[in-house]
Design a protein around this motif. Structure first.
Motif, short mmCIF file in Angstrom:
data_model
loop_
_atom_site.label_atom_id
_atom_site.label_comp_id
_atom_site.label_asym_id
_atom_site.label_seq_id
_atom_site.Cartn_x
_atom_site.Cartn_y
_atom_site.Cartn_z
N GLN A 28 0.86 -1.17 0.00
CA GLN A 28 0.00 0.00 0.00
C GLN A 28 0.90 1.23 0.00
O GLN A 28 1.76 1.37 0.87
N ALA A 29 0.72 2.08 -1.02
CA ALA A 29 1.51 3.31 -1.17
C ALA A 29 3.01 3.01 -1.18
O ALA A 29 3.80 3.76 -0.61
N GLY A 30 3.40 1.88 -1.80
CA GLY A 30 4.80 1.54 -1.93
C GLY A 30 5.43 0.90 -0.72
O GLY A 30 6.63 0.65 -0.69
N VAL A 31 4.64 0.60 0.32
CA VAL A 31 5.15 0.01 1.56
C VAL A 31 4.54 -1.38 1.74
O VAL A 31 3.34 -1.56 1.60
N LEU A 32 5.41 -2.34 2.06
CA LEU A 32 4.95 -3.73 2.23
C LEU A 32 4.56 -4.04 3.67
O LEU A 32 5.16 -3.54 4.62
N THR A 33 3.55 -4.90 3.77
CA THR A 33 3.10 -5.46 5.04
C THR A 33 2.91 -6.95 4.82
O THR A 33 2.43 -7.37 3.76
N GLY A 34 3.27 -7.76 5.80
CA GLY A 34 3.06 -9.20 5.70
C GLY A 34 2.40 -9.73 6.95
O GLY A 34 2.79 -9.38 8.07
N ARG A 35 1.39 -10.58 6.74
CA ARG A 35 0.64 -11.16 7.87
C ARG A 35 0.60 -12.68 7.75
O ARG A 35 0.53 -13.22 6.66
#
Length: 138
Positions: free
Chosen positions: A40-47
């Motif tokens: 999102q908006a060039g930033v990664l998140t991992g769950r």
């Protein structure tokens, strides 16, 4: 010629950490968890989407974690935060990764390899680092 261009576009589209991955246990070499990485908006998140180890408790809490993740359920737990694509490279860095079993937080670098079918996940603290290779889930 058109087929080659299409095949190349498909391969480069996969050279991203975004997607669903299977982490592999360092000791047993068996699947450990399924992780979903989003951008999102060039930033990664991992769950953590799924615990894959035989006998894993789907209601387990991150009792070793600190801060806002302390005692949160393992399922749905955000373990990757803040990684961004390095300019001119297929590498994402600058973020953090959490080892929820130990409650440790590491600097992160993600590098898609093998045409994006595998992901080198490197966590480090100072000069010490460890790399895992995750497998893309199709």
């Amino acid at each position: 010629m058109l087929f080659v261009a299409f095949a190349g576009a498909h391969a480069s589209a996969q050279m991203t950490p975004v997607g669903t991955w299977r982490s592999i246990d360092d000791d047993t070499k068996q699947p450990k968890a399924q992780i979903v990485v989003t951008e999102q908006a060039g930033v990664l998140t991992g769950r953590i989407e799924q615990l894959l180890r035989p006998g894993a408790d789907p209601k387990a809490l991150c009792d070793q974690c600190s801060g806002d993740r302390k005692d949160k359920p393992m399922l749905g737990l955000e373990i990757i935060r803040g990684a961004k694509k390095a300019e001119g490279k297929d590498v994402w860095e600058g973020g953090r990764i959490l080892d929820p079993e130990k409650g440790k937080d590491y600097s992160l670098r993600l590098t898609p390899v093998d045409g994006g079918q595998k992901l080198e996940v490197r966590g480090s603290i100072g000069p010490f680092w460890r790399t895992q290779v995750w497998q893309r889930v199709k």
